[in-house]
Design a protein around this motif. Sequence first.
Motif: not given
Lengths: 472, 472
Positions: B307-311, B329-341
């Motif tokens: 489900s993309g919950q794991v980074m 990082i393989a950021g799953g569903r959180y990729r865009s927030q991570i890229a912003l950070q």
Amino acid sequence: MEAEALRYEKLAEDLRGIIAAGDLQPGERLPSVRRLSRERRLSVSTVLQALHQLEDRGLVEARPQSGYFVRHPGVRRAQPDSRSPPDMPVAVDVSQRLMRVLQAGVAPGVAPLAAALPASGLLPLASLQRLYAGVVRRHPRLLAGGSHINMDEAALVRQLLLRSVGWAGALAASEFVITNSCTEALALCLRAVTSPGDTVAVESPAYYLMLQLLESLGLQALEIPTDPGRGLSIEALDLATRDGRVAACLLVANASNPLGSIMPDENKRRLARLATDRGLPVIEDDIYGDLHFGNERPWPIKAFDGSGQVMLCSSFSKCLSPALRIGFIAGGRYRSQIALQKTIGSGATNPVTQLVLAEYLASGACERHLRTLRRSYQRQVEAMRAAVARYFPAETRITEPQGGFVLWVELPPEIDASARFEQAIAAGVAYVPGELFSASGMYRNCLRLNCGNPHSPEIDDAVRRLGDLLSR
Amino acid sequence: MEAEALRYEKLAEDLRGIIAAGDLQPGERLPSVRRLSRERRLSVSTVLQALHQLEDRGLVEARPQSGYFVRHPGVRRAQPDSRSPPDMPVAVDVSQRLMRVLQAGVAPGVAPLAAALPASGLLPLASLQRLYAGVVRRHPRLLAGGSHINMDEAALVRQLLLRSVGWAGALAASEFVITNSCTEALALCLRAVTSPGDTVAVESPAYYLMLQLLESLGLQALEIPTDPGRGLSIEALDLATRDGRVAACLLVANASNPLGSIMPDENKRRLARLATDRGLPVIEDDIYGDLHFGNERPWPIKAFDGSGQVMLCSSFSKCLSPALRIGFIAGGRYRSQIALQKTIGSGATNPVTQLVLAEYLASGACERHLRTLRRSYQRQVEAMRAAVARYFPAETRITEPQGGFVLWVELPPEIDASARFEQAIAAGVAYVPGELFSASGMYRNCLRLNCGNPHSPEIDDAVRRLGDLLSR
């Protein structure tokens, strides 16, 4: 006395002739007052009288600490006024819009007027890449080092110190922290001196990544009025910091982004004194400090700081290469907190890249390159000002930057630069909408243009298309 | 049946003889069950019977997913028990003590048993440095790139993907973010999914830099009991995340730091399912995943995540060079927030270093190097276990790591490892005191030892001095 009058008239007329003949181009600097005085055997005041006459006629313009420059014909636009931001701190929330702007701005076929990036042709990329091979050959043990502490390369710190000798010994080797960029430097300083919920004083307009940083750290932005000519208002900062509610001040004193203003030395001195008296941490982004248009490298606020309250941050992304990813902090009294944040936040910094940068800074090529680059940026900024004056709506105001390579444009109040952004991208032109430079939603009728590229017919045509679109 | 009994006795006796003769050294792996079965023409169960007999006599030990290994004589120590941390989240405050430990640990003349750093002689430094020269020659435009977005090198992302093909396609190119280190990767993930004041579930004991990160971000740590053999307790995490008060879980499932445990696949599957069911973001540090002592590369939790919950976060600091400073990082569903950070926190990542790493990973040398390195680390850990068993107080407990290169040591309860630290430094030995691995002040009678260096007489003597000091 009459003779004197004639002499200044004669000098003014000679200079007019030189400008009219095109021997001195728009944006170029006139010979210095001292030189004119010496060579024409005139008193300084006579020379100044002649220059004031040319200034009154719109042929030349004075720039603080820099001298007199030939004006672009037709670019006699008013500068934007400084605006009054709200008195209260404001939570920041502009992140997703910013990512859209940055991504659209690097799309193929879009004129690169958004991010403040130099054209690669202006940069010493070949020299830097060659240095890599030499560095790894001459230092075979570089990659053995530890990963979290004590990995700032002494050779780089030494070069950074040498670049500041003119500032009366403002920096000390022991206060440096090498970082992965100026962006990381600013983030580390903020983390070192603030806690979530704190208020940070910033310029208005302020560089959008600074506002993003505040948002990301849960900090409030207090926008301080900032003058396009003289930078952040010391009086307003004084008022805002009286009751201790401001945890830090974050600003660009030299060639501020987006206004291009250089804060006068007297104001820098006052700001440093205020910081000392009130124990106010000051985070100074000096990334444009080497890109002054005047003769003299402007000093940073840090040079006036006797108490270690000022953290100086910079990198060479705007003048050597945006891809090196090496920045630095001279952290003053906050050095150990900053170093801790670096250890926790990303660990050490790659030593190969540090030495590549150190060796380039040590080479004679560096100062030659910077001299040429400053002239190029100044020319490009002047050309962009002329193009904006030509193509944008008549009441448009434009800044007169004293350094750097961005232009801040104030459109007539009814034009919303954010609302026009997607149309502009469709027309193949990017810019940064003004509202990203404010936490309180100001500047919707403003935009910032990148002048990092030589003013080609393609760029000129992009400005024309943008002007057409904004005039509709 | 009797014949069968004799056959397993015979096999056991043969293996005993080989070990007694020193042909199989302590820490070395016995031939696999399958191979013994095939070559001796015995059933698998007969072979296992023989091995169990040797195990009962303390000559060999089984390691999950790895096979049987010769035990060090005299290292029949109990592992530490898993402890029960407080039920409530705890604010973290260990930063200045940590900096003291890290700095003292790299001082000249101090045996390097503190930070988890490999001896440089074990690393392919010359190959990496040579690659720099080739990369800058073959890619002359690398340093032209922009500074904030879109600078992840496709060649590196491709190599990282290829390394995960065994995990049933767990990763996608579009979810990657390249960072300046694994440390930065963890920081970015935490900033992407938490806000100040949130609670994060961590292992107990937990890697001290993770606790530092929580402190720096204003987060609370909820310590979850962690077994030296099987890792974090899924039952305890299940309980702790029932009421939604936990914002994220941060852990090292493969060769946890400091315990060296590898979470069984079944528990990884349960954790991934729990994360999916509860929408719980999981930040997985896999930096020791390639340094398993068993035959098979253990899968990360990410491999069980639908489900993309794991980074998934990692770098090559523990196996190629601690100075490269490239993580991912393989950021799953959180990729865009991570890229912003990442854009806000440090901008892009140096492309030269990215390509140097990509080319090394693409070379055949990489897998050969990793095979050799795993054997070295395993040997060093075994030798350190033997030395600790020999020199430390009698009731000392020692972990049996399944990978990585650190050892976790539990001293008799009355010995305070923090209180002895300065004496140890004065005696020329560094370690990390156990209390740094807990936000709630547990583990004061524990310490962590780095086994990254070949077990030389100097190291052995340092362990002896430390043992003497702790026995006093």
